[in-house]
Design a protein around this motif. Structure first.
Motif, PDB file in Angstrom:
ATOM      1  N   PRO A  91     -11.518  13.058  -6.989  1.00  0.00           N
ATOM      2  CA  PRO A  91     -10.708  13.678  -7.852  1.00  0.00           C
ATOM      3  C   PRO A  91     -11.834  14.491  -8.875  1.00  0.00           C
ATOM      4  CG  PRO A  91     -11.415  11.414  -8.307  1.00  0.00           C
ATOM      5  CD  PRO A  91     -11.729  11.652  -6.835  1.00  0.00           C
ATOM      6  N   THR A  92     -13.081  14.444  -8.387  1.00  0.00           N
ATOM      7  CA  THR A  92     -13.983  15.362  -9.268  1.00  0.00           C
ATOM      8  C   THR A  92     -14.823  16.371  -8.568  1.00  0.00           C
ATOM      9  OG1 THR A  92     -15.591  13.581  -9.257  1.00  0.00           O
ATOM     10  CG2 THR A  92     -14.072  13.900 -11.361  1.00  0.00           C
ATOM     11  N   HIS A  93     -15.082  15.828  -7.112  1.00  0.00           N
ATOM     12  CA  HIS A  93     -15.977  16.728  -6.266  1.00  0.00           C
ATOM     13  C   HIS A  93     -15.088  17.510  -5.280  1.00  0.00           C
ATOM     14  CE1 HIS A  93     -19.379  13.446  -6.771  1.00  0.00           C
ATOM     15  NE2 HIS A  93     -19.179  14.307  -8.035  1.00  0.00           N
ATOM     16  N   PRO A  94     -15.016  18.732  -5.363  1.00  0.00           N
ATOM     17  CA  PRO A  94     -14.008  19.517  -4.773  1.00  0.00           C
ATOM     18  C   PRO A  94     -14.327  19.837  -3.200  1.00  0.00           C
ATOM     19  CG  PRO A  94     -15.367  20.954  -6.182  1.00  0.00           C
ATOM     20  CD  PRO A  94     -15.472  19.596  -6.473  1.00  0.00           C
ATOM     21  N   SER A  95     -15.305  19.355  -3.007  1.00  0.00           N
ATOM     22  CA  SER A  95     -15.567  19.576  -1.367  1.00  0.00           C
ATOM     23  C   SER A  95     -15.918  18.175  -0.865  1.00  0.00           C
ATOM     24  CB  SER A  95     -16.946  20.350  -1.300  1.00  0.00           C
ATOM     25  OG  SER A  95     -17.923  19.629  -1.936  1.00  0.00           O
ATOM     26  N   THR A  96     -15.372  17.053  -1.431  1.00  0.00           N
ATOM     27  CA  THR A  96     -15.392  15.873  -0.877  1.00  0.00           C
ATOM     28  C   THR A  96     -13.995  15.040  -0.737  1.00  0.00           C
ATOM     29  OG1 THR A  96     -17.694  15.356  -1.919  1.00  0.00           O
ATOM     30  CG2 THR A  96     -16.317  13.436  -1.204  1.00  0.00           C
ATOM     31  N   ASN A 106     -10.842   5.835  -6.683  1.00  0.00           N
ATOM     32  CA  ASN A 106     -10.790   4.881  -8.037  1.00  0.00           C
ATOM     33  C   ASN A 106     -11.336   5.932  -8.967  1.00  0.00           C
ATOM     34  OD1 ASN A 106     -10.916   3.206 -10.240  1.00  0.00           O
ATOM     35  ND2 ASN A 106     -12.457   1.909  -9.120  1.00  0.00           N
ATOM     36  N   HIS A 107     -10.070   6.415  -9.947  1.00  0.00           N
ATOM     37  CA  HIS A 107     -10.792   7.505 -11.032  1.00  0.00           C
ATOM     38  C   HIS A 107     -11.591   6.721 -12.035  1.00  0.00           C
ATOM     39  CE1 HIS A 107      -7.714  10.788 -10.293  1.00  0.00           C
ATOM     40  NE2 HIS A 107      -7.398  10.022  -9.109  1.00  0.00           N
ATOM     41  N   THR A 140     -15.595   6.672  -9.325  1.00  0.00           N
ATOM     42  CA  THR A 140     -15.334   7.457  -8.018  1.00  0.00           C
ATOM     43  C   THR A 140     -16.257   7.307  -6.836  1.00  0.00           C
ATOM     44  OG1 THR A 140     -16.606   9.201  -9.190  1.00  0.00           O
ATOM     45  CG2 THR A 140     -14.066   9.290  -9.443  1.00  0.00           C
ATOM     46  N   ASN A 141     -17.050   6.169  -7.199  1.00  0.00           N
ATOM     47  CA  ASN A 141     -17.977   5.887  -5.809  1.00  0.00           C
ATOM     48  C   ASN A 141     -17.112   4.582  -5.026  1.00  0.00           C
ATOM     49  OD1 ASN A 141     -20.069   7.660  -6.167  1.00  0.00           O
ATOM     50  ND2 ASN A 141     -20.733   6.480  -7.686  1.00  0.00           N
ATOM     51  N   GLN A 142     -15.846   4.549  -5.440  1.00  0.00           N
ATOM     52  CA  GLN A 142     -14.931   3.447  -4.882  1.00  0.00           C
ATOM     53  C   GLN A 142     -13.627   4.062  -4.450  1.00  0.00           C
ATOM     54  OE1 GLN A 142     -14.663   0.420  -8.112  1.00  0.00           O
ATOM     55  NE2 GLN A 142     -16.940  -0.155  -8.082  1.00  0.00           N
ATOM     56  N   PHE A 143     -13.000   3.207  -3.620  1.00  0.00           N
ATOM     57  CA  PHE A 143     -11.726   3.915  -3.185  1.00  0.00           C
ATOM     58  C   PHE A 143     -10.708   2.756  -2.756  1.00  0.00           C
ATOM     59  CE2 PHE A 143     -14.390   3.774   0.709  1.00  0.00           C
ATOM     60  CZ  PHE A 143     -13.582   3.014   1.620  1.00  0.00           C
ATOM     61  N   PHE A 144      -9.600   2.696  -2.832  1.00  0.00           N
ATOM     62  CA  PHE A 144      -8.393   1.807  -2.399  1.00  0.00           C
ATOM     63  C   PHE A 144      -7.864   2.169  -1.236  1.00  0.00           C
ATOM     64  CE2 PHE A 144      -8.386   2.209  -6.905  1.00  0.00           C
ATOM     65  CZ  PHE A 144      -8.490   0.931  -7.622  1.00  0.00           C
ATOM     66  N   ALA A 204      -4.772   5.015 -12.953  1.00  0.00           N
ATOM     67  CA  ALA A 204      -5.981   4.581 -13.770  1.00  0.00           C
ATOM     68  C   ALA A 204      -5.563   4.496 -15.108  1.00  0.00           C
ATOM     69  CB  ALA A 204      -6.802   5.774 -13.516  1.00  0.00           C
ATOM     70  N   LYS A 205      -4.358   4.984 -15.758  1.00  0.00           N
ATOM     71  CA  LYS A 205      -3.832   5.080 -17.171  1.00  0.00           C
ATOM     72  C   LYS A 205      -3.560   3.741 -17.527  1.00  0.00           C
ATOM     73  CE  LYS A 205      -0.869   7.130 -20.572  1.00  0.00           C
ATOM     74  NZ  LYS A 205       0.072   8.118 -20.759  1.00  0.00           N
ATOM     75  N   SER A 206      -2.575   3.218 -16.406  1.00  0.00           N
ATOM     76  CA  SER A 206      -1.846   1.938 -16.832  1.00  0.00           C
ATOM     77  C   SER A 206      -2.755   0.830 -16.164  1.00  0.00           C
ATOM     78  CB  SER A 206      -0.622   1.956 -16.156  1.00  0.00           C
ATOM     79  OG  SER A 206       0.203   2.805 -17.096  1.00  0.00           O
ATOM     80  N   ARG A 207      -3.606   1.082 -15.207  1.00  0.00           N
ATOM     81  CA  ARG A 207      -4.556   0.436 -14.597  1.00  0.00           C
ATOM     82  C   ARG A 207      -3.642  -0.692 -13.705  1.00  0.00           C
ATOM     83  NH1 ARG A 207     -10.162  -0.831 -17.393  1.00  0.00           N
ATOM     84  NH2 ARG A 207     -10.280   1.338 -18.366  1.00  0.00           N
TER      85      ARG A 207
END
Length: 432
Positions: A121-126, A165-166, A169-173, A211-214
Protein backbone atom coordinates in the motif's frame (compact mmCIF):
# COMPACT_ATOMS: atom_id res chain seq x y z
CA UNK A 1 -32.68 0.73 -17.99
CA UNK A 2 -31.25 -1.79 -20.44
CA UNK A 3 -27.49 -2.26 -20.18
CA UNK A 4 -25.27 -1.17 -23.02
CA UNK A 5 -23.70 -4.20 -24.68
CA UNK A 6 -20.22 -3.51 -25.96
CA UNK A 7 -18.90 -5.90 -28.60
CA UNK A 8 -15.16 -6.36 -28.40
CA UNK A 9 -12.99 -4.41 -30.78
CA UNK A 10 -11.88 -6.23 -33.91
CA UNK A 11 -8.14 -6.52 -34.49
CA UNK A 12 -6.50 -4.60 -37.31
CA UNK A 13 -4.91 -6.46 -40.28
CA UNK A 14 -1.49 -5.46 -38.95
CA UNK A 15 -2.01 -7.67 -35.93
CA UNK A 16 -2.58 -10.77 -38.03
CA UNK A 17 0.51 -10.01 -40.12
CA UNK A 18 2.61 -9.76 -36.98
CA UNK A 19 1.34 -13.07 -35.67
CA UNK A 20 1.97 -15.15 -38.77
CA UNK A 21 5.63 -15.22 -37.81
CA UNK A 22 4.79 -16.50 -34.32
CA UNK A 23 3.83 -20.07 -33.51
CA UNK A 24 0.65 -20.54 -31.51
CA UNK A 25 1.11 -21.84 -27.97
CA UNK A 26 -1.14 -24.35 -26.27
CA UNK A 27 -2.19 -24.34 -22.62
CA UNK A 28 0.55 -26.82 -21.77
CA UNK A 29 3.09 -24.14 -22.63
CA UNK A 30 1.68 -21.65 -20.16
CA UNK A 31 3.94 -22.83 -17.36
CA UNK A 32 7.57 -23.28 -18.56
CA UNK A 33 9.97 -24.85 -16.09
CA UNK A 34 11.34 -22.47 -13.52
CA UNK A 35 12.72 -24.63 -10.75
CA UNK A 36 15.07 -22.08 -9.19
CA UNK A 37 14.38 -18.67 -7.76
CA UNK A 38 15.57 -16.11 -10.20
CA UNK A 39 14.81 -12.45 -10.57
CA UNK A 40 16.11 -11.15 -13.81
CA UNK A 41 17.40 -7.69 -14.43
CA UNK A 42 16.49 -5.21 -17.12
CA UNK A 43 14.81 -6.79 -20.10
CA UNK A 44 16.45 -5.71 -23.37
CA UNK A 45 14.45 -3.22 -25.36
CA UNK A 46 12.24 -4.71 -28.05
CA UNK A 47 11.40 -1.55 -29.93
CA UNK A 48 10.92 -3.46 -33.18
CA UNK A 49 9.01 -6.37 -31.67
CA UNK A 50 7.07 -5.03 -28.70
CA UNK A 51 3.76 -3.42 -29.43
CA UNK A 52 1.03 -1.63 -27.57
CA UNK A 53 -2.06 -1.77 -29.73
CA UNK A 54 -4.26 1.33 -29.44
CA UNK A 55 -7.82 0.52 -30.46
CA UNK A 56 -9.72 3.00 -32.60
CA UNK A 57 -7.21 5.82 -32.25
CA UNK A 58 -9.07 8.08 -34.61
CA UNK A 59 -12.01 8.34 -32.23
CA UNK A 60 -9.84 8.86 -29.15
CA UNK A 61 -8.05 11.99 -30.40
CA UNK A 62 -5.55 11.76 -27.55
CA UNK A 63 -3.67 15.07 -27.19
CA UNK A 64 -0.10 15.62 -26.19
CA UNK A 65 0.35 14.39 -22.63
CA UNK A 66 1.94 17.47 -21.09
CA UNK A 67 -0.20 20.04 -22.88
CA UNK A 68 -3.37 18.12 -22.00
CA UNK A 69 -2.58 18.01 -18.27
CA UNK A 70 -1.54 21.67 -18.06
CA UNK A 71 -4.49 22.88 -20.11
CA UNK A 72 -7.05 20.91 -18.08
CA UNK A 73 -5.59 22.01 -14.74
CA UNK A 74 -5.59 25.63 -15.89
CA UNK A 75 -9.17 25.44 -17.15
CA UNK A 76 -10.29 23.82 -13.91
CA UNK A 77 -8.58 26.52 -11.84
CA UNK A 78 -10.41 29.21 -13.83
CA UNK A 79 -13.70 27.44 -13.26
CA UNK A 80 -14.11 26.73 -16.97
CA UNK A 81 -13.75 22.97 -16.63
CA UNK A 82 -15.60 20.58 -14.31
CA UNK A 83 -13.86 18.02 -12.14
CA UNK A 84 -15.24 15.32 -14.45
CA UNK A 85 -13.69 16.90 -17.54
CA UNK A 86 -10.39 17.28 -15.69
CA UNK A 87 -10.44 13.57 -14.83
CA UNK A 88 -11.18 12.69 -18.45
CA UNK A 89 -8.26 14.82 -19.60
CA UNK A 90 -5.90 13.15 -17.15
CA UNK A 91 -7.14 9.74 -18.25
CA UNK A 92 -6.47 10.56 -21.91
CA UNK A 93 -2.97 11.66 -20.98
CA UNK A 94 -2.40 8.39 -19.16
CA UNK A 95 -3.62 6.39 -22.17
CA UNK A 96 -1.17 8.35 -24.27
CA UNK A 97 1.67 7.29 -21.95
CA UNK A 98 0.45 3.68 -21.96
CA UNK A 99 1.62 3.41 -25.57
CA UNK A 100 5.22 3.34 -24.36
CA UNK A 101 4.74 0.64 -21.69
CA UNK A 102 6.92 -2.44 -21.94
CA UNK A 103 8.08 -5.33 -19.75
CA UNK A 104 11.17 -4.06 -17.95
CA UNK A 105 11.37 -6.50 -15.03
CA UNK A 106 10.45 -10.17 -14.70
CA UNK A 107 10.74 -12.98 -12.19
CA UNK A 108 10.06 -16.72 -12.23
CA UNK A 109 10.50 -17.80 -8.61
CA UNK A 110 8.05 -20.69 -8.33
CA UNK A 111 7.88 -24.33 -9.40
CA UNK A 112 4.11 -24.02 -9.80
CA UNK A 113 1.99 -21.32 -11.44
CA UNK A 114 1.19 -17.99 -9.81
CA UNK A 115 -2.24 -17.74 -8.21
CA UNK A 116 -2.49 -14.41 -6.35
CA UNK A 117 -1.08 -10.90 -6.41
CA UNK A 118 -1.14 -7.85 -4.12
CA UNK A 119 0.65 -4.49 -4.21
CA UNK A 120 2.17 -2.97 -1.10
CA UNK A 121 0.00 0.00 0.00
CA UNK A 122 2.89 2.47 0.54
CA UNK A 123 5.89 1.14 -1.44
CA UNK A 124 5.04 1.52 -5.16
CA UNK A 125 7.73 -0.96 -6.28
CA UNK A 126 6.89 -3.74 -3.81
CA UNK A 127 4.37 -6.54 -4.30
CA UNK A 128 3.51 -9.96 -2.93
CA UNK A 129 2.84 -12.93 -5.20
CA UNK A 130 1.58 -16.38 -4.20
CA UNK A 131 1.80 -19.70 -6.02
CA UNK A 132 -0.15 -22.92 -6.37
CA UNK A 133 2.42 -24.64 -4.17
CA UNK A 134 1.88 -22.20 -1.30
CA UNK A 135 5.10 -20.24 -1.90
CA UNK A 136 5.00 -16.46 -1.37
CA UNK A 137 7.47 -13.91 -2.70
CA UNK A 138 7.75 -10.34 -1.39
CA UNK A 139 9.53 -8.50 -4.20
CA UNK A 140 10.84 -4.95 -4.29
CA UNK A 141 11.89 -4.77 -7.93
CA UNK A 142 13.30 -1.27 -7.43
CA UNK A 143 16.36 -2.53 -5.55
CA UNK A 144 19.02 -5.16 -6.17
CA UNK A 145 18.41 -7.03 -2.92
CA UNK A 146 17.20 -10.60 -3.19
CA UNK A 147 13.41 -10.90 -2.78
CA UNK A 148 11.93 -12.43 0.34
CA UNK A 149 10.89 -15.99 -0.44
CA UNK A 150 8.61 -17.95 1.89
CA UNK A 151 8.39 -21.65 1.08
CA UNK A 152 4.97 -23.29 1.00
CA UNK A 153 3.87 -26.86 1.62
CA UNK A 154 3.76 -27.78 -2.08
CA UNK A 155 0.76 -29.64 -3.49
CA UNK A 156 -2.47 -28.53 -1.85
CA UNK A 157 -1.07 -25.26 -0.51
CA UNK A 158 -2.27 -22.88 -3.22
CA UNK A 159 -2.42 -19.23 -2.09
CA UNK A 160 -5.87 -17.98 -3.07
CA UNK A 161 -5.76 -14.47 -1.60
CA UNK A 162 -3.18 -11.92 -0.41
CA UNK A 163 -3.62 -8.56 1.33
CA UNK A 164 -1.01 -6.40 3.06
CA UNK A 165 -1.82 -5.31 6.60
CA UNK A 166 -2.39 -1.54 6.41
CA UNK A 167 -1.88 -1.26 10.17
CA UNK A 168 1.55 -2.90 9.92
CA UNK A 169 2.84 -3.06 6.36
CA UNK A 170 5.53 -5.61 7.26
CA UNK A 171 2.72 -8.15 7.61
CA UNK A 172 0.20 -9.67 5.23
CA UNK A 173 -2.98 -11.75 5.28
CA UNK A 174 -3.24 -14.93 3.20
CA UNK A 175 -5.97 -17.46 2.42
CA UNK A 176 -5.08 -20.85 1.02
CA UNK A 177 -6.20 -24.29 -0.10
CA UNK A 178 -4.25 -25.57 2.90
CA UNK A 179 -7.43 -24.72 4.79
CA UNK A 180 -6.43 -21.55 6.62
CA UNK A 181 -6.79 -17.79 6.59
CA UNK A 182 -3.84 -16.29 8.47
CA UNK A 183 -1.69 -13.27 9.27
CA UNK A 184 2.07 -13.58 8.62
CA UNK A 185 5.14 -11.40 8.78
CA UNK A 186 7.90 -11.11 6.18
CA UNK A 187 9.99 -13.68 8.05
CA UNK A 188 7.32 -16.31 7.55
CA UNK A 189 6.10 -16.32 11.15
CA UNK A 190 2.38 -17.03 11.47
CA UNK A 191 1.09 -14.35 13.84
CA UNK A 192 -2.56 -15.37 13.90
CA UNK A 193 -4.76 -18.04 12.32
CA UNK A 194 -8.25 -16.65 11.67
CA UNK A 195 -9.86 -19.73 10.14
CA UNK A 196 -8.80 -23.36 9.95
CA UNK A 197 -10.98 -26.00 8.32
CA UNK A 198 -9.04 -29.01 9.63
CA UNK A 199 -10.28 -30.87 6.57
CA UNK A 200 -8.81 -31.45 3.13
CA UNK A 201 -12.33 -31.10 1.71
CA UNK A 202 -12.77 -27.49 2.81
CA UNK A 203 -10.46 -24.64 1.87
CA UNK A 204 -10.56 -20.86 1.65
CA UNK A 205 -10.76 -19.21 -1.77
CA UNK A 206 -10.56 -15.47 -1.14
CA UNK A 207 -10.20 -12.76 1.47
CA UNK A 208 -10.47 -9.03 2.05
CA UNK A 209 -9.59 -6.77 4.96
CA UNK A 210 -10.80 -3.40 6.24
CA UNK A 211 -8.21 -1.52 8.31
CA UNK A 212 -10.82 1.11 9.21
CA UNK A 213 -13.36 -1.32 10.63
CA UNK A 214 -10.65 -3.84 11.60
CA UNK A 215 -12.41 -6.83 10.09
CA UNK A 216 -11.32 -9.77 7.95
CA UNK A 217 -13.74 -11.52 5.59
CA UNK A 218 -13.04 -14.83 3.86
CA UNK A 219 -15.01 -17.29 1.71
CA UNK A 220 -14.66 -21.05 1.28
CA UNK A 221 -15.35 -23.67 -1.37
CA UNK A 222 -18.60 -24.75 0.28
CA UNK A 223 -20.32 -21.36 -0.06
CA UNK A 224 -19.62 -20.07 3.46
CA UNK A 225 -18.51 -16.51 4.22
CA UNK A 226 -16.88 -15.77 7.58
CA UNK A 227 -16.49 -12.33 9.13
CA UNK A 228 -13.91 -11.86 11.90
CA UNK A 229 -12.37 -8.99 13.80
CA UNK A 230 -8.65 -8.46 13.22
CA UNK A 231 -8.01 -9.70 16.76
CA UNK A 232 -9.41 -13.09 15.72
CA UNK A 233 -12.95 -13.03 17.10
CA UNK A 234 -15.51 -14.67 14.78
CA UNK A 235 -18.49 -12.35 14.23
CA UNK A 236 -20.51 -14.68 12.05
CA UNK A 237 -20.20 -17.70 9.73
CA UNK A 238 -22.98 -18.14 7.18
CA UNK A 239 -23.55 -20.17 4.03
CA UNK A 240 -24.29 -17.32 1.62
CA UNK A 241 -23.93 -19.22 -1.67
CA UNK A 242 -24.82 -22.69 -2.92
CA UNK A 243 -21.29 -23.29 -4.25
CA UNK A 244 -17.73 -22.02 -3.89
CA UNK A 245 -17.25 -18.36 -3.02
CA UNK A 246 -14.60 -17.39 -5.57
CA UNK A 247 -14.18 -13.78 -4.44
CA UNK A 248 -15.08 -11.41 -1.61
CA UNK A 249 -14.63 -7.63 -1.68
CA UNK A 250 -15.34 -4.84 0.79
CA UNK A 251 -16.29 -1.45 -0.57
CA UNK A 252 -13.27 0.88 -0.11
CA UNK A 253 -15.46 3.85 0.82
CA UNK A 254 -18.32 2.13 2.65
CA UNK A 255 -16.62 -0.88 4.19
CA UNK A 256 -19.90 -2.18 5.59
CA UNK A 257 -20.83 -3.02 1.98
CA UNK A 258 -19.67 -6.49 0.91
CA UNK A 259 -19.74 -8.15 -2.52
CA UNK A 260 -19.44 -11.93 -2.87
CA UNK A 261 -18.96 -13.77 -6.18
CA UNK A 262 -19.63 -17.47 -6.60
CA UNK A 263 -19.47 -20.25 -9.14
CA UNK A 264 -23.21 -20.65 -8.47
CA UNK A 265 -23.53 -17.91 -11.14
CA UNK A 266 -24.47 -15.12 -8.76
CA UNK A 267 -22.90 -12.03 -7.23
CA UNK A 268 -24.51 -10.79 -4.02
CA UNK A 269 -24.22 -7.44 -2.26
CA UNK A 270 -24.59 -7.35 1.53
CA UNK A 271 -24.84 -4.76 4.30
CA UNK A 272 -22.65 -6.11 7.09
CA UNK A 273 -24.69 -4.14 9.62
CA UNK A 274 -27.85 -6.05 8.70
CA UNK A 275 -26.68 -9.64 8.20
CA UNK A 276 -29.32 -11.98 9.63
CA UNK A 277 -29.05 -15.00 7.37
CA UNK A 278 -28.40 -16.24 3.84
CA UNK A 279 -31.40 -14.33 2.47
CA UNK A 280 -30.53 -10.95 3.97
CA UNK A 281 -28.58 -9.73 0.92
CA UNK A 282 -29.35 -6.31 -0.54
CA UNK A 283 -29.07 -7.45 -4.16
CA UNK A 284 -28.52 -10.72 -5.99
CA UNK A 285 -27.01 -10.27 -9.46
CA UNK A 286 -27.55 -13.37 -11.63
CA UNK A 287 -24.97 -14.19 -14.30
CA UNK A 288 -25.02 -16.63 -17.22
CA UNK A 289 -21.84 -18.40 -16.08
CA UNK A 290 -19.87 -18.97 -12.86
CA UNK A 291 -18.22 -15.78 -11.61
CA UNK A 292 -14.49 -15.43 -10.87
CA UNK A 293 -14.45 -11.98 -9.29
CA UNK A 294 -16.44 -8.94 -8.15
CA UNK A 295 -14.38 -5.79 -7.48
CA UNK A 296 -15.51 -2.38 -6.31
CA UNK A 297 -13.99 0.64 -8.05
CA UNK A 298 -11.58 2.81 -6.00
CA UNK A 299 -14.35 5.36 -5.41
CA UNK A 300 -16.76 2.60 -4.38
CA UNK A 301 -19.41 3.73 -6.87
CA UNK A 302 -19.17 0.84 -9.33
CA UNK A 303 -18.79 -2.94 -9.28
CA UNK A 304 -16.85 -4.96 -11.85
CA UNK A 305 -17.59 -8.66 -12.34
CA UNK A 306 -15.72 -11.29 -14.40
CA UNK A 307 -17.42 -14.55 -15.35
CA UNK A 308 -15.73 -17.78 -16.45
CA UNK A 309 -16.58 -17.41 -20.11
CA UNK A 310 -16.70 -14.21 -22.16
CA UNK A 311 -18.45 -11.45 -20.26
CA UNK A 312 -17.37 -8.55 -18.04
CA UNK A 313 -20.06 -6.48 -16.35
CA UNK A 314 -20.06 -3.03 -14.79
CA UNK A 315 -22.72 -2.15 -12.20
CA UNK A 316 -23.37 1.30 -10.76
CA UNK A 317 -24.34 2.26 -7.19
CA UNK A 318 -27.30 4.17 -8.61
CA UNK A 319 -28.81 0.86 -9.72
CA UNK A 320 -26.91 -2.17 -8.38
CA UNK A 321 -29.43 -4.68 -9.69
CA UNK A 322 -29.02 -3.74 -13.37
CA UNK A 323 -25.66 -3.75 -15.22
CA UNK A 324 -24.54 -0.47 -16.70
CA UNK A 325 -22.37 -2.22 -19.30
CA UNK A 326 -21.93 -5.74 -20.67
CA UNK A 327 -18.50 -6.14 -22.27
CA UNK A 328 -17.89 -9.11 -24.53
CA UNK A 329 -14.37 -10.39 -23.84
CA UNK A 330 -12.73 -13.86 -24.16
CA UNK A 331 -11.33 -15.19 -20.86
CA UNK A 332 -12.82 -18.67 -20.56
CA UNK A 333 -12.09 -21.06 -17.71
CA UNK A 334 -9.36 -23.67 -18.11
CA UNK A 335 -8.47 -26.17 -15.39
CA UNK A 336 -4.72 -25.55 -15.40
CA UNK A 337 -4.95 -21.78 -15.77
CA UNK A 338 -5.28 -19.34 -12.88
CA UNK A 339 -8.79 -17.83 -13.27
CA UNK A 340 -8.69 -14.54 -15.17
CA UNK A 341 -9.96 -11.57 -13.16
CA UNK A 342 -10.62 -8.06 -14.44
CA UNK A 343 -9.49 -5.21 -12.14
CA UNK A 344 -9.89 -1.45 -11.93
CA UNK A 345 -7.05 0.94 -12.54
CA UNK A 346 -6.12 2.49 -9.19
CA UNK A 347 -6.44 6.11 -10.40
CA UNK A 348 -8.49 6.19 -13.59
CA UNK A 349 -11.85 4.87 -14.74
CA UNK A 350 -10.24 2.02 -16.65
CA UNK A 351 -10.64 -1.78 -16.58
CA UNK A 352 -7.64 -4.09 -17.07
CA UNK A 353 -7.99 -7.78 -18.03
CA UNK A 354 -6.00 -10.53 -19.75
CA UNK A 355 -7.29 -12.05 -23.01
CA UNK A 356 -7.62 -15.78 -23.72
CA UNK A 357 -8.70 -15.94 -27.40
CA UNK A 358 -11.61 -18.29 -27.99
CA UNK A 359 -11.95 -19.74 -31.52
CA UNK A 360 -15.60 -20.54 -30.77
CA UNK A 361 -16.48 -16.84 -30.63
CA UNK A 362 -17.52 -15.11 -33.85
CA UNK A 363 -15.32 -12.14 -32.99
CA UNK A 364 -12.17 -14.30 -32.85
CA UNK A 365 -9.72 -13.64 -35.69
CA UNK A 366 -6.89 -15.86 -36.95
CA UNK A 367 -3.68 -15.61 -34.90
CA UNK A 368 -5.38 -13.50 -32.27
CA UNK A 369 -2.97 -12.07 -29.69
CA UNK A 370 -3.06 -12.90 -25.98
CA UNK A 371 -3.07 -9.27 -24.98
CA UNK A 372 -3.75 -7.30 -21.84
CA UNK A 373 -6.87 -5.31 -22.66
CA UNK A 374 -7.79 -1.90 -21.26
CA UNK A 375 -11.42 -0.73 -21.39
CA UNK A 376 -13.09 2.54 -20.49
CA UNK A 377 -15.11 1.93 -17.33
CA UNK A 378 -18.00 4.16 -18.41
CA UNK A 379 -18.48 3.31 -22.08
CA UNK A 380 -17.08 -0.22 -22.10
CA UNK A 381 -15.03 0.73 -25.14
CA UNK A 382 -11.65 -0.89 -25.80
CA UNK A 383 -9.00 1.80 -25.32
CA UNK A 384 -5.69 -0.05 -25.53
CA UNK A 385 -4.02 -3.46 -25.73
CA UNK A 386 -0.59 -4.31 -24.31
CA UNK A 387 1.47 -7.08 -25.85
CA UNK A 388 5.07 -8.25 -25.87
CA UNK A 389 6.04 -11.16 -28.19
CA UNK A 390 8.67 -12.25 -25.69
CA UNK A 391 5.91 -12.95 -23.15
CA UNK A 392 3.01 -14.18 -25.25
CA UNK A 393 1.27 -16.41 -22.71
CA UNK A 394 -2.04 -15.68 -21.00
CA UNK A 395 -1.88 -13.11 -18.22
CA UNK A 396 -4.45 -14.19 -15.65
CA UNK A 397 -3.85 -11.45 -13.09
CA UNK A 398 -3.16 -7.81 -13.93
CA UNK A 399 -3.06 -5.00 -11.36
CA UNK A 400 -1.72 -1.46 -11.33
CA UNK A 401 0.13 -0.28 -8.21
CA UNK A 402 -1.52 2.33 -5.95
CA UNK A 403 0.32 5.12 -7.80
CA UNK A 404 -1.21 3.89 -11.06
CA UNK A 405 2.03 4.08 -13.05
CA UNK A 406 3.25 0.45 -12.94
CA UNK A 407 1.44 -2.73 -13.96
CA UNK A 408 2.13 -6.19 -12.54
CA UNK A 409 1.00 -9.25 -14.48
CA UNK A 410 1.21 -12.96 -13.77
CA UNK A 411 1.60 -15.42 -16.65
CA UNK A 412 1.99 -19.06 -15.72
CA UNK A 413 5.17 -19.21 -13.62
CA UNK A 414 6.16 -15.67 -14.51
CA UNK A 415 5.69 -12.26 -12.90
CA UNK A 416 5.98 -9.35 -15.32
CA UNK A 417 6.39 -5.67 -14.46
CA UNK A 418 5.28 -3.17 -17.09
CA UNK A 419 6.25 0.50 -17.08
CA UNK A 420 7.01 3.31 -19.49
CA UNK A 421 10.02 2.70 -21.70
CA UNK A 422 11.75 5.90 -20.64
CA UNK A 423 11.03 5.22 -16.95
CA UNK A 424 12.45 1.72 -17.23
CA UNK A 425 15.58 2.96 -18.94
CA UNK A 426 16.04 5.58 -16.24
CA UNK A 427 15.64 3.03 -13.45
CA UNK A 428 18.06 0.65 -15.10
CA UNK A 429 20.55 3.45 -15.50
CA UNK A 430 20.25 4.34 -11.82
CA UNK A 431 21.13 0.77 -10.83
CA UNK A 432 24.40 0.76 -12.76
Amino acid sequence: MAPKKCPETQKSPDVAVLLRSKSRRGPQELEPEAKKLRVQGPVPSRTCESCCLLAELSSLQIPSRSSSIVRNLYQHKLGKATWSSLQQGLQKSFLHSLASYQVFRKAAPFDRRTTSLAWHPTHPSTLAVGSKGGDIMIWNFGIKDKPIFLKGIGAGGSITGLKFNHLNTNQFFASSMEGTTRLQDFKGNILRVYTSSNSCKVWFCSLDVSAKSRVVVTGDNMGHVILLSTDGKELWNLRMHKKKVAHVALNPCCDWLLATASIDQTVKIWDLRQIKGKDSFLYSLPHRHPVNAACFSPDGARLLTTDQNNEIRVYSASQWDSPLNLISHPHRHFQHLTPIKATWHSRHNLIVVGRYPDPNLKSCVPYELRTIDVFDGSSGKMMCQLYDPGYSGITSLNEFNPMGDTLASTMGYHILIWSQEEDGSQKDHERL
